[in-house]
Design a protein around this motif. Structure first.
Motif, short mmCIF file in Angstrom:
data_model
loop_
_atom_site.label_atom_id
_atom_site.label_comp_id
_atom_site.label_asym_id
_atom_site.label_seq_id
_atom_site.Cartn_x
_atom_site.Cartn_y
_atom_site.Cartn_z
N TYR A 238 63.94 -30.99 -29.40
CA TYR A 238 63.08 -31.95 -29.22
C TYR A 238 62.96 -32.56 -27.79
O TYR A 238 63.92 -32.67 -27.10
N TRP A 239 61.85 -32.87 -27.41
CA TRP A 239 61.46 -33.57 -26.15
C TRP A 239 60.81 -34.82 -26.15
O TRP A 239 60.02 -35.09 -27.23
N TYR A 240 61.25 -35.76 -25.64
CA TYR A 240 60.85 -37.14 -25.41
C TYR A 240 60.42 -37.34 -24.02
O TYR A 240 61.09 -36.95 -23.18
N SER B 58 61.20 -34.35 -38.04
CA SER B 58 62.51 -35.41 -38.34
C SER B 58 62.57 -35.95 -36.61
O SER B 58 63.50 -36.06 -36.42
N LYS B 59 61.60 -36.50 -36.19
CA LYS B 59 61.80 -36.90 -34.99
C LYS B 59 62.37 -38.36 -35.07
O LYS B 59 62.43 -39.00 -36.13
N LEU B 60 62.94 -38.75 -33.83
CA LEU B 60 63.55 -40.06 -33.92
C LEU B 60 62.15 -41.04 -33.40
O LEU B 60 61.42 -40.78 -32.51
N GLN C 200 58.95 -42.00 -26.23
CA GLN C 200 58.06 -41.46 -27.32
C GLN C 200 58.32 -39.87 -27.59
O GLN C 200 58.73 -38.96 -26.50
N PHE C 201 58.32 -39.45 -28.74
CA PHE C 201 58.37 -37.95 -29.12
C PHE C 201 57.26 -37.15 -28.72
O PHE C 201 56.06 -37.54 -28.91
N LEU C 202 57.52 -36.11 -28.05
CA LEU C 202 56.54 -35.17 -27.80
C LEU C 202 56.25 -34.02 -28.46
O LEU C 202 55.25 -33.78 -29.06
N ILE C 203 57.27 -33.21 -28.84
CA ILE C 203 57.24 -31.93 -29.44
C ILE C 203 58.69 -31.59 -30.18
O ILE C 203 59.64 -31.75 -29.46
N GLN C 204 58.90 -30.78 -31.16
CA GLN C 204 59.84 -30.28 -31.59
C GLN C 204 59.85 -28.79 -31.91
O GLN C 204 59.03 -28.10 -32.37
N TYR C 205 60.96 -27.82 -31.52
CA TYR C 205 60.85 -26.55 -31.90
C TYR C 205 62.16 -26.55 -33.09
O TYR C 205 63.25 -27.03 -32.61
N GLY D 137 54.17 -34.68 -31.42
CA GLY D 137 54.03 -36.21 -31.31
C GLY D 137 52.70 -36.48 -30.38
O GLY D 137 51.85 -35.82 -30.04
N ASN D 138 53.09 -37.28 -29.67
CA ASN D 138 52.14 -37.76 -28.56
C ASN D 138 51.90 -36.88 -27.27
O ASN D 138 52.34 -37.54 -26.21
N ILE D 139 51.79 -35.63 -27.46
CA ILE D 139 52.03 -34.70 -26.39
C ILE D 139 50.57 -34.42 -25.88
O ILE D 139 49.50 -34.29 -26.76
N LEU D 140 50.26 -34.68 -24.82
CA LEU D 140 48.95 -34.13 -24.06
C LEU D 140 48.54 -32.67 -23.93
O LEU D 140 49.43 -31.86 -23.97
N GLU D 141 47.49 -32.47 -24.20
CA GLU D 141 46.97 -31.02 -24.05
C GLU D 141 47.41 -30.37 -22.52
O GLU D 141 47.53 -29.14 -22.75
N ARG D 142 47.61 -31.24 -21.84
CA ARG D 142 48.03 -30.66 -20.47
C ARG D 142 49.55 -30.21 -20.68
O ARG D 142 49.99 -29.43 -19.80
N PHE D 143 50.14 -30.66 -21.43
CA PHE D 143 51.58 -30.40 -21.62
C PHE D 143 51.90 -29.46 -22.86
O PHE D 143 51.20 -29.28 -23.92
N SER D 144 52.59 -28.24 -22.70
CA SER D 144 52.83 -27.47 -23.55
C SER D 144 54.53 -27.24 -23.53
O SER D 144 55.18 -27.48 -22.73
N ALA D 145 55.02 -26.44 -24.62
CA ALA D 145 56.55 -26.27 -24.60
C ALA D 145 56.82 -24.89 -25.34
O ALA D 145 55.83 -24.47 -26.21
#
Lengths: 118, 114
Positions: free
Chosen positions: B33-35, A104-106, B44-49, B58-66
């Motif tokens: 959510y992280w943008y 459900s992203k924006l 840009q959307f990165l990731i949702q928990y 989303g467009n999250i690089l492998e070098r990034f984690s959450a």
């Protein structure tokens, strides 16, 4: 895939006048929400207004109203009685109605810069 | 004030380093959510928990984690930083994942990689 298009160049408006910021969208889902956010120079993202795809009436929040034309896939933001503090970047965004557990992203447009002149 | 807090507000670090950005959602919000906002890529959307579990990427690089912790705060870890990672990183939260509620954004963390 969802797509938001904001193509207006920087917009200028005289204080106390109304201004319309354009937004068109593309989605294949029948249920979705459209949002407008304001980003002043300080950087924070401020939620302004929301319109659901099945809402019969256009959304209004104070001086903000959303001109929703579903057939044309447009969701323009109208700001009435512009104030100097309205000078900011404005982003249109979309979110699809999801089933529990799904995304459900924006999805954001590129934004429009609005400058209010005294 | 959206009720979403992010720390730090500014971060300057060198290439190759690792940083952690922290976010506390609004009270009662389960989704985080992280943008990433950069000049060339926009927002840009990165990731949702949701309630501790990863729900979307989303467009999250492998070098990034959450991750999202039991108290619902979330951390975004960025490693092996590159100049191109310089951006404004936002955390947002919303109350219910499966509905079209608005997301409330924190003030952002401005990351500068030198």
């Amino acid at each position: 895939a969802q797509k938001i298009t904001q193509t207006q160049p920087g917009m200028f408006v005289q204080e106390k006048e109304a201004v319309t910021l354009d937004c068109t969208y593309d989605t294949s889902d029948p249920s979705y929400g459209l949002f407008w956010y304001k980003q002043p120079s300080s950087g924070e993202m401020i939620f302004l207004i929301y319109q659901g795809s099945y809402d019969q009436q256009n959304a209004t929040e104070g001086r903000y109203s959303l001109n929703f034309q579903k057939a044309r896939k447009s969701a323009n933001l109208v700001i009435s009685a512009s104030q100097l503090g309205d000078s900011a970047m404005y982003f249109c965004a979309m979110r699809e109605l999801i089933r529990t557990g799904a995304n459900s992203k924006l999805t954001f447009g590129k934004g429009i810069t609005l400058s209010v002149r005294p | 004030d959206s009720g979403v807090t992010q720390t730090p507000k500014h971060l300057i670090t060198a290439t190759g380093q690792r940083v952690t950005l922290r976010c506390s959602p609004r009270s009662g919000d389960l989704s985080v959510y992280w943008y990433q906002q950069s000049l060339d890529q926009g927002l840009q959307f990165l990731i949702q928990y949701y309630n501790g579990e990863e729900r979307a990427k989303g467009n999250i690089l492998e070098r990034f984690s959450a991750q999202q912790f039991p108290d619902l705060h979330s951390e975004l870890n960025l490693s092996s930083l590159e100049l191109g990672d310089s951006a404004l990183y936002f955390c947002a939260s919303s109350v219910i994942q499966g509905r079209l509620h608005e997301q409330y954004f924190g003030p952002g963390t401005r990351l500068t990689v030198t």
